[in-house]
Write a protein that holds these residues in place. Structure first.
Motif, short mmCIF file in Angstrom:
data_model
loop_
_atom_site.label_atom_id
_atom_site.label_comp_id
_atom_site.label_asym_id
_atom_site.label_seq_id
_atom_site.Cartn_x
_atom_site.Cartn_y
_atom_site.Cartn_z
N TRP A 46 0.83 -1.20 0.00
CA TRP A 46 0.00 0.00 0.00
C TRP A 46 0.86 1.25 0.00
CZ3 TRP A 46 -5.16 -0.87 -0.59
CH2 TRP A 46 -5.60 -2.19 -0.35
N ILE A 47 1.93 1.22 0.79
CA ILE A 47 2.83 2.36 0.82
C ILE A 47 3.47 2.56 -0.55
CG2 ILE A 47 4.85 3.36 1.94
CD1 ILE A 47 2.36 2.91 3.76
N GLU A 48 3.90 1.47 -1.16
CA GLU A 48 4.52 1.55 -2.48
C GLU A 48 3.56 2.12 -3.51
OE1 GLU A 48 5.73 -2.46 -3.14
OE2 GLU A 48 7.28 -2.42 -1.58
N ALA A 49 2.29 1.73 -3.43
CA ALA A 49 1.30 2.23 -4.39
C ALA A 49 1.09 3.73 -4.23
CB ALA A 49 -0.02 1.48 -4.21
N PHE A 50 0.97 4.20 -3.00
CA PHE A 50 0.80 5.65 -2.79
C PHE A 50 2.07 6.41 -3.17
CE2 PHE A 50 -2.94 4.43 -0.35
CZ PHE A 50 -3.82 5.46 -0.63
#
Length: 318
Positions: free
Chosen positions: A89-93
């Protein structure tokens, strides 16, 4: 007449648990935030208000992947996922919408120097417009509040005896959240190497020995901290230290009397007190209590979100 200011869009990723429920209730009353996304695999497509009466009408649970959620144009996103699941999720944001304010409730980034560690009463001076905030653990919050004013006076390991309501064990069935098995019991667990022990040791730069237990009540936790001191103190000096650290904090009260867990259950406040000194003045016992779902999680998360948005920390809390 001027139109009301546009509210910022906030999303909740992993919303089914007790903390997610508390966040939905708090966010529904927040004057500057609009709950725009609530993620749940099991409840995909169902109206949130069916399970959370405080939620806005017409909002439905959705089951989107990290990249799709990052495309939702959220101003703020809260990750309420089990430990070890935050990274995608962090990578996507980071890739799609890096300016989104992200707050992680898990332990995944509490040891990452690139993230702001959000225990405002102790760390707000270190906030420097970071867009990535790690929310402390519930026990870790209570322990640090008990230890911090005396950290420079410690002479050895601090022992912390912890007791939490069974909501701290989450909603997945286990012995630790079974009211029948817990009845008339106090269940010890994770007695060495608990992640909150390591978290507090890292933040306080001292040796912490933590012994957690689960009790039959639903919410609220208590820490009894035993602090060995490098020199003799008297109670007036102890009181002055804690008052100096916390006297102006709206969500933290200092008390000579022993704080009771029941006094904070259902509230966003922590209580620290019950100061007891050994006869030689070189051993101090301090009690710290808070609601594990609120000051230990949801309302502290909202404190940090407010800080990240430049709002008064207590907005939507008090």
């Amino acid at each position: 007449m001027n139109a009301p200011p546009k509210r910022l869009r906030i999303g909740l990723i992993g919303a089914r648990g007790y903390v997610g429920s508390e966040l939905i209730r708090l966010l529904a009353a927040h004057p500057a935030l609009e709950l725009a996304y609530v993620g749940s695999r099991e409840r995909d497509g169902l109206e949130v208000q069916r399970f959370e009466p405080a939620a806005p009408a017409g909002l439905h649970y959705r089951n989107l992947g990290p990249l799709d959620v990052a495309r939702e144009a959220l101003d703020v996103a809260v990750l309420a996922l089990p430990n070890g699941l935050a990274a995608p999720w962090i990578e996507a944001f980071d890739r799609i919408r890096p300016d989104t304010l992200l707050l992680d409730l898990s332990a995944d980034y509490r040891f990452d120097a690139g993230w702001y560690y959000g225990l405002p009463e102790l760390t707000r001076s270190a906030y420097a417009l970071q867009r990535r905030i790690s929310n402390p653990g519930c026990y870790a919050t209570a322990m640090q509040l008990a230890v911090a004013p005396m950290r420079d006076a410690l002479a050895g390991a601090v022992q912390c005896f912890g007791v939490s309501g069974y909501s701290g064990a989450g909603t997945t069935p286990s012995d630790k959240n079974d009211p029948v098995k817990l009845k008339d019991n106090l269940m010890p667990y994770g007695l060495v190497g608990h992640i909150h022990e390591r978290e507090v040791a890292a933040r306080m730069a001292c040796d912490i020995q933590f012994m957690p237990h689960v009790a039959p009540h639903f919410r609220g936790l208590s820490i009894t901290a035993n602090l060995p001191l490098a020199r003799a103190f008297d109670l007036d000096e102890i009181r002055a230290r804690y008052a100096g650290c916390y006297g102006n904090e709206p969500l933290l009260e200092v008390s000579d009397a022993v704080p009771w867990t029941s006094a904070v259950a259902g509230t966003p406040k922590a209580l620290v007190g019950g100061f007891t000194l050994a006869a030689d003045g070189r051993r101090l016992v301090v009690i710290s209590v808070l609601d594990n779902l609120l000051k230990g999680a949801a309302s502290q998360a909202l404190q940090n979100i407010n800080l990240g948005l430049g709002l008064p920390e207590t907005t939507g809390i008090l």
